[in-house]
Design an enzyme around this catalytic site. Structure first.
Site, PDB file in Angstrom:
ATOM      1  N   GLU A   8       0.209  -8.570   7.404  1.00 29.13           N
ATOM      2  CA  GLU A   8       0.856  -8.412   8.715  1.00 29.13           C
ATOM      3  C   GLU A   8       2.261  -7.858   8.571  1.00 29.13           C
ATOM      4  O   GLU A   8       2.817  -7.318   9.519  1.00 29.13           O
ATOM      5  CB  GLU A   8       0.870  -9.748   9.476  1.00 29.13           C
ATOM      6  N   ASP A  30      -8.506   2.846 -25.346  1.00 32.53           N
ATOM      7  CA  ASP A  30      -8.969   2.771 -23.970  1.00 32.53           C
ATOM      8  C   ASP A  30      -8.966   4.078 -23.229  1.00 32.53           C
ATOM      9  O   ASP A  30      -8.205   4.971 -23.540  1.00 32.53           O
ATOM     10  CB  ASP A  30      -8.044   1.856 -23.174  1.00 32.53           C
ATOM     11  N   PRO A  69       0.809  -1.225   0.000  1.00 30.16           N
ATOM     12  CA  PRO A  69       0.000   0.000   0.000  1.00 30.16           C
ATOM     13  C   PRO A  69       0.842   1.275   0.000  1.00 30.16           C
ATOM     14  O   PRO A  69       0.368   2.334  -0.405  1.00 30.16           O
ATOM     15  CB  PRO A  69      -0.821  -0.106   1.291  1.00 30.16           C
ATOM     16  N   ARG A  90      -2.338  -6.821 -21.467  1.00 29.87           N
ATOM     17  CA  ARG A  90      -3.103  -6.183 -22.544  1.00 29.87           C
ATOM     18  C   ARG A  90      -2.217  -5.464 -23.551  1.00 29.87           C
ATOM     19  O   ARG A  90      -2.647  -5.171 -24.664  1.00 29.87           O
ATOM     20  CB  ARG A  90      -4.132  -5.213 -21.964  1.00 29.87           C
TER      21      ARG A  90
HETATM   22  N1  4FD Z   1      -2.918  -1.198  -2.480  1.00 28.94           N
HETATM   23  C1  4FD Z   1      -1.992  -3.321  -1.766  1.00 28.94           C
HETATM   24  C2  4FD Z   1      -0.876  -4.122  -1.767  1.00 28.94           C
HETATM   25  C3  4FD Z   1      -0.743  -5.106  -0.799  1.00 28.94           C
HETATM   26  C4  4FD Z   1      -1.737  -5.257   0.169  1.00 28.94           C
HETATM   27  C5  4FD Z   1       0.493  -5.934   2.255  1.00 28.94           C
HETATM   28  C6  4FD Z   1       2.287  -4.292   3.573  1.00 28.94           C
HETATM   29  C7  4FD Z   1       0.041  -5.086   3.262  1.00 28.94           C
HETATM   30  C8  4FD Z   1      -2.958  -3.535  -0.806  1.00 28.94           C
HETATM   31  C9  4FD Z   1       2.721  -5.147   2.557  1.00 28.94           C
HETATM   32  C10 4FD Z   1       0.947  -4.269   3.918  1.00 28.94           C
HETATM   33  C11 4FD Z   1       1.821  -5.948   1.889  1.00 28.94           C
HETATM   34  C12 4FD Z   1      -2.171  -2.246  -2.777  1.00 28.94           C
HETATM   35  C13 4FD Z   1      -0.479  -6.843   1.537  1.00 28.94           C
HETATM   36  N2  4FD Z   1      -2.836  -4.475   0.115  1.00 28.94           N
HETATM   37  N3  4FD Z   1      -1.686  -6.145   1.173  1.00 28.94           N
HETATM   38  O1  4FD Z   1      -1.601  -2.355  -3.847  1.00 28.94           O
END
Ligand code: 4FD
Length: 229
Positions: A102, A154, A75, A139
């Site tokens: 986690e 697109d 994230p 794609r």
């Molecule tokens: N928004 C994304 C990527 C992974 C994820 C995770 C730290 C959480 C959302 C590392 C925290 C990996 C995204 C796994 N959630 N979860 O791209």
């Protein structure tokens, strides 16, 4: 997690045609102990488990080669855009590391080329985000999508949202297909579509419009939209 998207859809057909190859690697195959330990409790205590850096390092070393680009889905990564997708599609080989919510040992960041996010939300793992990257990149491989023109037409390919599309019947729920689309005038149709793409982007995503290179014709069409609604 990968079964669905890989065994259904265009991705399966593309692989059958050898247009691309998608391999799934289990991190547990790179563990050294008999319990196949891929995670451990966090240093300093606390809940949850942290994925081990040494296991991930071995896995990356085991799958990467010359011309691999190693991506970590998290994230806190850079947000994926169509521009980024197009750039990734030039790579010969992508390695996508999927972490667990986690957490992953911080020292893993030094093992990857870049960190990517598919948007500002948290999922239980990086697997679905990885498949989003795979699908979006696939794609751009010639032959995966029917015509390359459908990629180039697109939303986002030129920084604008898509123009509206219609098919039969000519009237549905009191709404008519715009007459120009039934006129057979290709140049007029092209200009109408460009104008409607500009209109949709102007009203829905002015942030996109601000980053888009506009021609003189585009600016003229936009001023008509602003003046006449
Ligand atoms: N928004 C994304 C990527 C992974 C994820 C995770 C730290 C959480 C959302 C590392 C925290 C990996 C995204 C796994 N959630 N979860 O791209």
């Amino acid at each position: 997690m990968f079964q669905g998207p890989l065994s259904e859809s265009l991705l399966k057909k593309a692989q059958a045609k050898a247009l691309l190859e998608i391999r799934v690697t289990n991190l547990r195959d790179f563990t050294a102990d008999k319990h196949k330990t891929a995670d451990d409790p966090p240093c300093g205590g606390g809940a949850g488990m942290v994925m081990k850096a040494d296991v991930i390092a071995k896995a990356i070393a085991g799958v990467r080669g010359q011309g691999s680009r190693v991506i970590y889905m998290c994230p806190s990564g850079q947000t994926l855009t169509q521009r980024k997708v197009k750039e990734l599609a030039k790579a010969e080989h992508l390695v996508i590391l999927c972490g667990h919510y986690e957490g992953v040992d911080e020292r893993v960041r030094a093992l990857v080329d870049e960190e990517l996010s598919i948007g500002d939300y948290v999922l239980t793992g990086g697997e679905l985000p990885a498949m989003v990257v795979v699908d979006a990149v696939a794609r751009y491989i010639p032959g995966v999508v029917k015509e390359m023109s459908s990629v180039e037409n697109d939303s986002f390919h030129d920084g604008l949202l898509d123009h509206p599309s219609y098919t039969k019947p000519e009237e549905f729920n009191g709404q008519k297909v715009p007459a120009v689309l039934l006129s057979g005038h290709h140049a007029e149709i092209a200009q109408w579509r460009r104008k409607e793409a500009l209109r949709k982007t102007f009203y829905r995503r002015p942030d996109l419009l601000a980053q888009t290179e506009l021609t003189e014709t585009d600016r003229q069409l936009l001023s008509e939209i602003v003046q006449n609604g």
